[in-house]
Design a protein around this motif. Structure first.
Motif, short mmCIF file in Angstrom:
data_model
loop_
_atom_site.label_atom_id
_atom_site.label_comp_id
_atom_site.label_asym_id
_atom_site.label_seq_id
_atom_site.Cartn_x
_atom_site.Cartn_y
_atom_site.Cartn_z
N MET B 174 0.85 -1.19 0.00
CA MET B 174 0.00 0.00 0.00
C MET B 174 0.89 1.24 0.00
O MET B 174 0.69 2.18 0.78
CB MET B 174 -0.96 0.00 1.19
CG MET B 174 -2.29 0.69 0.89
SD MET B 174 -3.48 0.65 2.25
CE MET B 174 -4.63 -0.60 1.71
N LYS B 178 1.13 10.11 -1.23
CA LYS B 178 0.80 11.40 -1.83
C LYS B 178 1.25 12.53 -0.91
O LYS B 178 1.28 13.66 -1.30
CB LYS B 178 -0.69 11.50 -2.11
CG LYS B 178 -1.11 10.59 -3.24
CD LYS B 178 -2.20 11.22 -4.07
CE LYS B 178 -2.70 10.24 -5.11
NZ LYS B 178 -4.13 10.12 -5.13
N ASP B 215 2.80 -0.32 -5.10
CA ASP B 215 1.62 -0.89 -5.75
C ASP B 215 0.57 0.12 -6.13
O ASP B 215 -0.55 -0.26 -6.48
CB ASP B 215 1.01 -1.96 -4.83
CG ASP B 215 0.88 -1.46 -3.41
OD1 ASP B 215 0.89 -0.24 -3.21
OD2 ASP B 215 0.78 -2.29 -2.49
N GLY B 216 0.88 1.41 -6.07
CA GLY B 216 -0.08 2.41 -6.52
C GLY B 216 -1.20 2.68 -5.55
O GLY B 216 -2.13 3.42 -5.85
N ASP B 217 -1.15 2.08 -4.37
CA ASP B 217 -2.20 2.29 -3.39
C ASP B 217 -1.71 3.15 -2.23
O ASP B 217 -0.71 2.85 -1.60
CB ASP B 217 -2.70 0.93 -2.86
CG ASP B 217 -3.59 0.25 -3.87
OD1 ASP B 217 -4.80 0.47 -3.80
OD2 ASP B 217 -3.08 -0.48 -4.73
N THR B 218 -2.45 4.23 -1.95
CA THR B 218 -2.09 5.16 -0.89
C THR B 218 -2.83 4.78 0.38
O THR B 218 -4.05 4.70 0.39
CB THR B 218 -2.47 6.60 -1.29
OG1 THR B 218 -1.82 6.93 -2.52
CG2 THR B 218 -2.06 7.59 -0.23
N SER B 219 -2.08 4.55 1.43
CA SER B 219 -2.67 4.08 2.68
C SER B 219 -3.47 5.17 3.39
O SER B 219 -3.30 6.36 3.16
CB SER B 219 -1.54 3.60 3.59
OG SER B 219 -1.90 3.71 4.94
N SER B 296 4.75 1.18 -13.12
CA SER B 296 4.06 0.36 -14.13
C SER B 296 4.19 -1.13 -13.81
O SER B 296 5.28 -1.67 -13.73
CB SER B 296 4.65 0.65 -15.51
OG SER B 296 4.38 -0.44 -16.38
N ASN B 297 3.05 -1.79 -13.67
CA ASN B 297 3.07 -3.25 -13.44
C ASN B 297 3.84 -3.97 -14.53
O ASN B 297 4.53 -4.96 -14.27
CB ASN B 297 1.64 -3.80 -13.43
CG ASN B 297 1.00 -3.73 -12.05
OD1 ASN B 297 1.66 -3.36 -11.08
ND2 ASN B 297 -0.26 -4.08 -11.97
N LEU B 381 7.71 -6.63 -9.64
CA LEU B 381 6.44 -7.28 -9.30
C LEU B 381 6.63 -8.78 -9.40
O LEU B 381 7.00 -9.30 -10.46
CB LEU B 381 5.33 -6.83 -10.27
CG LEU B 381 3.97 -7.50 -10.10
CD1 LEU B 381 3.36 -7.17 -8.74
CD2 LEU B 381 3.02 -7.07 -11.20
#
Lengths: 394, 394
Positions: B174, B178, B215-219, B296-297, B381
């Motif tokens: 995660m 940002k 992974d592009g996810d912001t906690s 990028s995955n 990845l």
């Protein structure tokens, strides 16, 4: 409106052959209309737009008409500079000569490895070999890592007359369309002006292809093209008429089906994931949230593991710049409520685990903050995805 | 400026213990300053900001001072509504009572599963147990899927006097900050005003933690906090002085190191990936491109496969909304040129394959379109990433 077995609409022929770009699978083909067809297209927004995609865009913009589209898999002819543009142009010209039509009536589409050049000797020989048949081999010839062709045919009425619309597409990885997805082709024998066709296509692309994601990567070759050749001899479709609505509904259904098929056949995927956002402040807010949820690696991996980890879904919603009330969100997974008023419910883990074993996972997200809805489609993230993409070039 | 073995700066104590949130690993701890320290923070922009993160933000904004931060792993206390806010507040009050200080001098940090409540009986007992020691156990107590603690200590000079700065952080999944990343804590015994400290921190966060992605996810719990307690008794750092530059350089070095460590320890990662963009029109363009490439995955999976698939790198650059000339890009992988003027070079595949076996992959991207530079860090990845995230809750 009736779904039928796949077939070409009246006045369309095609072929698919092997010219040696792939080891043994079909890799080259075309679709040809008896007469020039109204044409509309949507294209990648990747700044490295591939040569064939740019050429087809030019051809369609020239007069909103096409009569043939030639296509290949294995090599994308993207990031290939002046040589790539010359190759695409030569391909367009050779097909035009063979069909004895203007080059601007020929579209060119390529998909596959970025940065490699087309072997033009094989392409030239292939063009000579292509025939005008009723077979569906072209729907196989465009595939890369796809596991099967993705096709649909619908019958619909225009002024009481039956028309057919048939769509096929390829796409499995590098799927995160911003204008259209990797090679989608829709043919119909209805009669419609090219400008009007373009308007409908652009509107529908935003609701369908632009709402799927496999891996967040937008390809350089994305393109979806609609050809309407009028060979059902139905009256011309007028703007804002009942026929217009029928045609739009048919196009929406074809594009939604193809978009879902791409998501479901995402590289390595075991599950189709659909996010339905309701009661949103605006359609755009709903679409943003739906697409973010199906695009999150963490959500995708959790669904692969059949784990009802709703915290990742709500966290993903929170990252978007969509407008919504953070305190009023309900979430259900395949019909089972897991979140109410933005708080986790005491759900039965075993029931959820079992529900998530399905091949299709529906994530219903009710924002309770408006009246708009939005959908998006994706797939789970699996070991297979990594395997496919760790060795794509070999 | 000298890197030294990890130690606490003067006047800082800490402890890390096991209170039963995790099976057997340390899961609870604190850092305590002898005196109130100037404090600055950066926090998640996720709209579901967790209760402890929001509380710490309020505490720091109150007077830009903190004297202690209590922290736990395993449970994020995020999306927990009114109950979650009460729990965080009670934790803050209990720590303040134990230390006999104002509650607004206590920060609270949590990381772990979203949506679960803190077991307050265990937390209360834990607070009673915590001691003020010189050990580093707190750097272990904040970990979740991290494979090891991430720590660094530097010595630097302020007006000829030696100060120490020490940072530690957790973060493995995660990760796509940002504002800051998942729990980073930096302590120093230098003397600096809270407002000035906040200015430097905010500037450095953009260049370091905000430039990593796993992974592009912001906690929902992201937070980085700097405490400066002045216990080295060096003169107060003034804006735009030489001391200011020294301090800023130390902070930049600590934050860059910690950011890289998080990327390198990304869930399932086998390689640290660094993108260096040069000759860009602006720093923001350079940073956007660098972060997109490491995010990028497809690039990440190719690097796991040690495949020099530069087409994916250039395609990713093309998706960004950064400004650049698409015709003048050079790319090198671990020093080996693979793209020149946006076209692929005829590189030796075996040489590249071997070069990509390294644990660190450097992607140099020269845009030849300006003078600005930017960096970003990520990881490959892998199958392991999918495995970890398919069963995170179990």
């Amino acid at each position: 409106m009736k779904e039928i077995d796949f077939k070409w609409p009246l006045g369309f022929k095609s072929d698919g052959i092997h010219i040696g770009l792939r080891k043994s699978k079909l890799d080259f083909g075309w679709i040809v209309s008896e007469v020039p067809a109204s044409a509309a297209g949507a294209y990648t927004t990747n700044k490295f737009c591939a040569a064939p995609t740019a050429l087809t865009k030019d051809a369609i913009n020239h007069g909103h008409q096409l009569q043939a589209i030639v296509m290949n898999s294995a090599i994308a002819n993207s990031c290939t500079g002046q040589q790539g543009r010359s190759d695409a142009l030569e391909e367009q010209n050779l097909v035009a000569q063979k069909l004895e039509i203007e080059p601007t009536l020929v579209g060119v589409a390529s998909t596959g490895l970025i940065g490699a050049f087309l072997p033009m000797d094989k392409v030239k020989a292939g063009i000579q070999t292509l025939d005008q048949t009723s077979n569906f081999k072209v729907t196989e010839a465009v595939l890369t890592t796809d596991t099967h062709p993705k096709t649909i045919s619908l019958e619909f009425e225009i002024a009481g007359q039956t028309c057919t619309m048939s769509g096929f597409c390829k796409g499995s990885g590098m799927i995160h369309p911003k204008m259209a997805t990797m090679l989608g082709f829709i043919t119909t024998d209805a009669t419609i002006d090219g400008d009007l066709l373009q308007t409908i296509l652009s509107e529908q692309v935003d609701l369908t292809f632009n709402q799927i994601t496999v891996d967040g990567d937008t390809s350089t070759n994305d393109m979806v093209v609609v050809l309407a050749n009028g060979q059902a001899k139905a009256p011309t479709i007028q703007d804002s008429s009942e026929d217009y609505e029928n045609f739009k509904t048919a196009l929406h259904q074809v594009m939604t089906y193809l978009a879902q098929q791409i998501a479901k056949d995402g590289e390595g995927a075991t599950k189709l994931v659909e996010a339905n956002v309701s009661q949103a402040p605006s359609p755009l807010d709903a679409q943003k949230i739906a697409k973010a949820v199906v695009g999150s690696n963490l959500v995708k991996a959790a669904l692969f593991g059949e784990d009802a980890n709703w915290g990742r879904i709500i966290s993903t919603i929170g990252i978007t710049d969509a407008d919504f009330n953070p305190a009023t969100i309900d979430i259900a997974l395949n019909g089972h409520p897991v979140v109410q008023q933005s708080l986790g419910l005491n759900f039965d883990e075993d029931t959820l685990k079992q529900a998530l074993q399905a091949n299709k996972i529906t994530i219903d997200i009710n924002l309770h903050d408006g009246q708009a809805t939005g959908q998006a489609w994706g797939c789970d993230l699996t070991y297979q995805y990594v395997q496919i993409n760790a060795s794509y070039r070999s």
